[in-house]
Design a protein around this motif. Sequence first.
Motif: not given
Length: 160
Positions: A17, A21, A24-25, A28, A31, A62, A65
């Motif tokens: 998490w 996640i 990793q701003k 994202w 993304e 994804p 991850i």
Amino acid sequence: MTYTQEIVSGAVKAFVWRRGIADQKGLWAAEIAMLVFLVGLLWSGERGWLVGVVGVVVLLVPCLIGAMWVAHHRNTVGKFRRMSSPRANFVFGEDGFEVVSELGEARLPWSTVTEIWERPGYWMLFTDPNQFMTLPVQTVSEEDRAFLRSRLSSAVRPKA
């Protein structure tokens, strides 16, 4: 100190998490931009190779991850499951600490711990951004925790 399935699984979830996640701003944001671009291409009727390439790029994050979770879960939970007795002995000294279990032993100076995540019931001691040791602390006295904090004062403690 005794490990449980809950502790080792929780450590993997916390790691994925935070590292995969929450930290990793930028990834994202890219993304989301790629997803918007893909939707825009599809909306405009595009069905060529560009849609395929952008679609693969959108699925890549994804998948990465998922791969991160699988790798750490197999490593961490796999070690736990290989233990006939899920126990490890930690010996804390002035210069470092020693961990001994039926799977092996390690002796580490305090300086190798670069980061600490204090979680309810366990701590995660990082020796590398992607390498951590789980320390069950439910039976560690507050005095010993204070000693550990003093020895690990130079390690990064991220905000929860």
